[in-house]
Design an enzyme around this catalytic site. Structure first.
Site, short mmCIF file in Angstrom:
data_model
loop_
_atom_site.label_atom_id
_atom_site.label_comp_id
_atom_site.label_asym_id
_atom_site.label_seq_id
_atom_site.Cartn_x
_atom_site.Cartn_y
_atom_site.Cartn_z
CB CYS A 149 -0.91 -0.05 1.23
SG CYS A 149 -1.75 1.49 1.60
CB CYS A 192 0.09 2.08 4.04
SG CYS A 192 -1.55 1.39 3.77
#
Length: 112
Positions: free
Chosen positions: A35, A38
């Site tokens: 991700c 993230c």
């Protein structure tokens, strides 16, 4: 998993003890290695965890190795942030955000 410095990781096994039974409200980031947003959020989470230490607990959970918790809360996008108060989710936020915005959203969730 994209680790934010100073932010502990929780798992399916200890989620109840670390999040649902916590004395403080808890901000949980559902995250994954793959991700990108993230990674952007990691320094923001670290700063929030340090600045708000007495007011809110901040933890991360890796969705790839903890599918039970991810499924229980219907998390489909990473990062998803959930604020828990007294064992119940009171706010959900999806996507990376600036620290100021995140702090504002936490304040709103805790005031509700």
């Amino acid at each position: 998993m994209v680790r934010a410095a100073g932010v502990p990781e929780v798992t399916d096994a200890d989620f109840e003890a670390e999040v649902l039974a916590a004395g403080l409200p808890v901000l949980v980031e559902f995250t994954a290695d793959w991700c990108g947003p993230c990674r952007q959020l990691a320094p923001v989470l670290s700063a929030v965890a340090a600045e708000e230490a007495g007011r809110i607990k901040v933890v991360q959970i890796d969705v790839d190795s903890n599918p039970v918790t991810q499924s229980r809360y219907g998390v489909l996008s990473m990062p998803t942030l959930l604020v828990f108060r007294r064992g119940e989710p009171v706010r959900q936020m999806v996507g990376a955000r600036a620290k100021r915005k995140l702090l504002q959203e936490i304040d709103e969730a805790l005031a509700a």
